[in-house]
Motif scaffolding. Structure first.
Motif, PDB file in Angstrom:
ATOM      1  N   ARG A 371       0.828  -1.212   0.000  1.00 25.11           N
ATOM      2  CA  ARG A 371       0.000   0.000   0.000  1.00 25.11           C
ATOM      3  C   ARG A 371       0.862   1.263   0.000  1.00 25.11           C
ATOM      4  NH1 ARG A 371      -5.415  -0.092   0.808  1.00 25.11           N
ATOM      5  NH2 ARG A 371      -5.259   2.092   1.400  1.00 25.11           N
ATOM      6  N   PHE A 379      -2.883   6.870  -3.249  1.00 29.44           N
ATOM      7  CA  PHE A 379      -4.312   6.607  -3.500  1.00 29.44           C
ATOM      8  C   PHE A 379      -5.116   7.909  -3.466  1.00 29.44           C
ATOM      9  CE2 PHE A 379      -2.751   2.503  -1.966  1.00 29.44           C
ATOM     10  CZ  PHE A 379      -3.274   1.641  -2.916  1.00 29.44           C
ATOM     11  N   ALA A 411     -17.906   1.699  -6.781  1.00 26.17           N
ATOM     12  CA  ALA A 411     -16.593   1.079  -6.982  1.00 26.17           C
ATOM     13  C   ALA A 411     -16.627   0.223  -8.239  1.00 26.17           C
ATOM     14  CB  ALA A 411     -16.212   0.243  -5.772  1.00 26.17           C
ATOM     15  N   ARG A 422     -11.561  -6.486  -6.327  1.00 23.50           N
ATOM     16  CA  ARG A 422     -12.025  -5.126  -6.058  1.00 23.50           C
ATOM     17  C   ARG A 422     -10.956  -4.152  -6.549  1.00 23.50           C
ATOM     18  NH1 ARG A 422     -10.967  -1.958  -1.626  1.00 23.50           N
ATOM     19  NH2 ARG A 422     -10.081  -3.775  -0.556  1.00 23.50           N
ATOM     20  N   GLN A 424      -9.351  -0.546  -6.442  1.00 25.28           N
ATOM     21  CA  GLN A 424      -9.244   0.681  -5.660  1.00 25.28           C
ATOM     22  C   GLN A 424      -8.525   1.743  -6.484  1.00 25.28           C
ATOM     23  OE1 GLN A 424      -7.084   0.322  -1.998  1.00 25.28           O
ATOM     24  NE2 GLN A 424      -7.445   2.447  -1.375  1.00 25.28           N
ATOM     25  N   PHE A 431      -5.355   1.400 -10.915  1.00 27.92           N
ATOM     26  CA  PHE A 431      -6.109   0.829  -9.809  1.00 27.92           C
ATOM     27  C   PHE A 431      -5.269  -0.229  -9.102  1.00 27.92           C
ATOM     28  CE2 PHE A 431      -9.062   2.301 -12.973  1.00 27.92           C
ATOM     29  CZ  PHE A 431     -10.143   2.811 -12.284  1.00 27.92           C
ATOM     30  N   TRP A 434      -7.497  -5.797  -5.672  1.00 30.38           N
ATOM     31  CA  TRP A 434      -7.457  -6.556  -4.426  1.00 30.38           C
ATOM     32  C   TRP A 434      -8.191  -7.882  -4.593  1.00 30.38           C
ATOM     33  CZ3 TRP A 434      -4.726  -5.072  -0.172  1.00 30.38           C
ATOM     34  CH2 TRP A 434      -4.277  -3.744  -0.136  1.00 30.38           C
TER      35      TRP A 434
END
Length: 480
Positions: A371, A379, A411, A422, A424, A431, A434
């Motif tokens: 992250r 992000f 989303a 998913r 993000q 992106f 995940w």
């Protein structure tokens, strides 16, 4: 011991432990929740996914079909697909089905492994193209993988016109009385299926049972504790109650034919047959096959000289491999009267919390490090719904197939067969993808100039819409 370990928060929701000796079941211990947080209890009839243990069943099937002349094990890949081309110097005329089932094929692939384990069923008709374009040559000798069993299942379909599932049912499962050994999870009530689980340090992440499309020949079987007991007994006796498979087939599938190299400082698995590791521990020889998949770990151990066997399936992957390995050693030692194994069992209980804490920290650190990577630009990107919709659509990769990007509320999600991620937002067009599992995110980038997506080393080009077709409507704006 298992009851004590299970009390540790984050250990496992449920466990199935079976010990047989001769014709008797000495232990049948199934305890916990089949699906954490639902109150659904696991019992002797709950079906646990056993992953790669499927290979020992497939090996027995292959030995029996060889004996019947249905599909001889000396059949080569060229004998199945005469026009098959492999990367040089691999020769389809020199690779037999026995080589495949004993993991001696001089090939390696990530494509077939990924597709079959996480994405979709690969039809037998697709194998020649996938083998020609998406395999690489490796050094000769034993190397454990899913590839050999996957190819065998496809070859069986090509040669006979029937699936490996049908053959396994008719030649192995039904004759052995394994009524609760299933190759398709859709055929039973959901409450009978154990879910898989991962512990994030605070709560369980429940992973649903594998759908039928991912139940493949190298890992496509779910069994109850009752049937695992039957499976171990027939293998130890090398005798089917119906006469099929034959004793000769049991003997063949259990006989090591290649040198393997799987060992620690105590147990040495130095041989592999058509579906079993042959291992030595403190002077005793055993047959063993483990299995694992995100959220589940399993193993079966047979001690032929004592006519004893152990099966252990745990529906989490909370540092379970080490626990199972130590349990295997304790079982062999206790079954053969070796000293010191009681102390090992005590150490398993004492050491387990630290093993689990180490795993949780390693997973958490990996996610935190991912992250914090500069590529995500903190992000900071906050796209509007209109901007998100611009990234939605249907995309195609020659290697992996159809990828759907859809908006789910505010989303985006990416769907590749049974795989769902998913998305993000990170930076414009970038992106973090995940997965459902506790793995770090992957880079998922939209290339506006080419109207394509780059992900997992592949480029997915947008699939052209038919003339006059309207753009796909996002779920949030649908009036239906």
């Amino acid at each position: 011991m298992l009851e004590q370990v299970q009390r540790v928060p984050g250990s496992f929701p449920a466990v199935s432990a079976v010990v047989v000796e001769g014709d008797a079941t000495r232990l049948l211990y199934v305890n916990g929740e089949a699906h954490a947080g639902t109150g659904v209890r696991a019992d002797h009839a709950t079906l646990f996914y056993v992953a790669s243990q499927t290979k020992s069943f497939m090996g027995l099937l292959a030995a029996q079909l060889d004996a019947e002349g249905v599909l001889p094990l000396d059949t080569t890949l060229a004998g199945i697909w005469p026009d098959l081309h492999l990367p040089a110097p691999a020769d389809p005329a020199a690779i037999t089905l026995a080589d495949l089932l004993s993991h001696q094929e001089p090939l390696t692939t990530e494509t077939l492994n990924h597709l079959t384990a996480y994405v979709r069923t690969v039809p037998a008709t697709d194998y020649p193209d996938l083998l020609a374009h998406y395999t690489e040559v490796r050094k000769p000798g034993f190397r454990y993988s899913n590839l050999g069993d996957l190819i065998y299942g496809a070859a069986l379909q090509v040669r006979t016109g029937r699936s490996w599932q049908d053959w396994l049912h008719d030649e192995v499962l039904q004759p052995l009385g394994l009524a609760d050994a299933l190759t398709a999870t859709s055929t039973v009530a959901p409450r009978r299926l154990a879910w898989n689980h991962q512990w994030d340090g605070e709560r369980w992440r429940a992973l649903p049972p594998k759908p039928d499309a991912l139940m493949h020949a190298a890992g496509g079987l779910a069994l109850s504790a009752d049937d695992m007991a039957r499976w171990m007994r027939v293998n130890l006796a090398r005798l089917s109650p119906s006469g099929t498979p034959t004793t000769a087939s049991f003997e063949r599938v259990q006989r090591p034919i290649v040198h393997a190299d799987l060992a620690d400082h105590e147990i040495d698995c130095d041989g592999y047959s058509l579906g079993w590791y042959s291992c030595g521990y403190r002077g005793e020889r055993v047959l063993m096959h483990p299995g694992s998949y995100p959220g589940v770990v399993s193993v079966t151990v047979l001690l032929p000289t004592r006519h004893a066997g152990l099966s252990l399936v745990i529906n989490s992957d909370s540092a379970i491999e080490g626990l199972e390995l130590e349990t295997i050693k304790a079982f062999i030692g206790l079954s053969t009267g070796k000293d010191g194994e009681d102390a090992r069992l005590r150490r398993i209980v004492i050491d387990y919390p630290a093993r689990l804490a180490k795993l949780v920290k390693r997973r958490g650190d990996a996610i935190a490090t991912a992250r914090a990577d500069a590529r995500w630009a903190g992000f900071a990107w906050r796209p509007s719904l209109r901007e998100l919709d611009a990234h939605a659509g249907v995309f195609e990769s020659p290697r992996l197939g159809t990828l759907r990007v859809e908006r789910d509320g505010d989303a985006l999600v990416a769907i590749l067969g049974a795989q769902r991620l998913r998305l993000q937002p990170a930076a414009a067009g970038l992106f973090a993808a995940w997965p459902q599992t506790l793995d770090p995110p992957e880079e998922f980038r939209y290339d506006a100039a080419r109207d394509a997506i780059d992900w997992d080393g592949d480029r997915f080009a947008r699939k052209a819409r038919s003339r006059g077709a309207a753009p796909p409507q996002s779920p949030a704006r649908s009036t239906r």
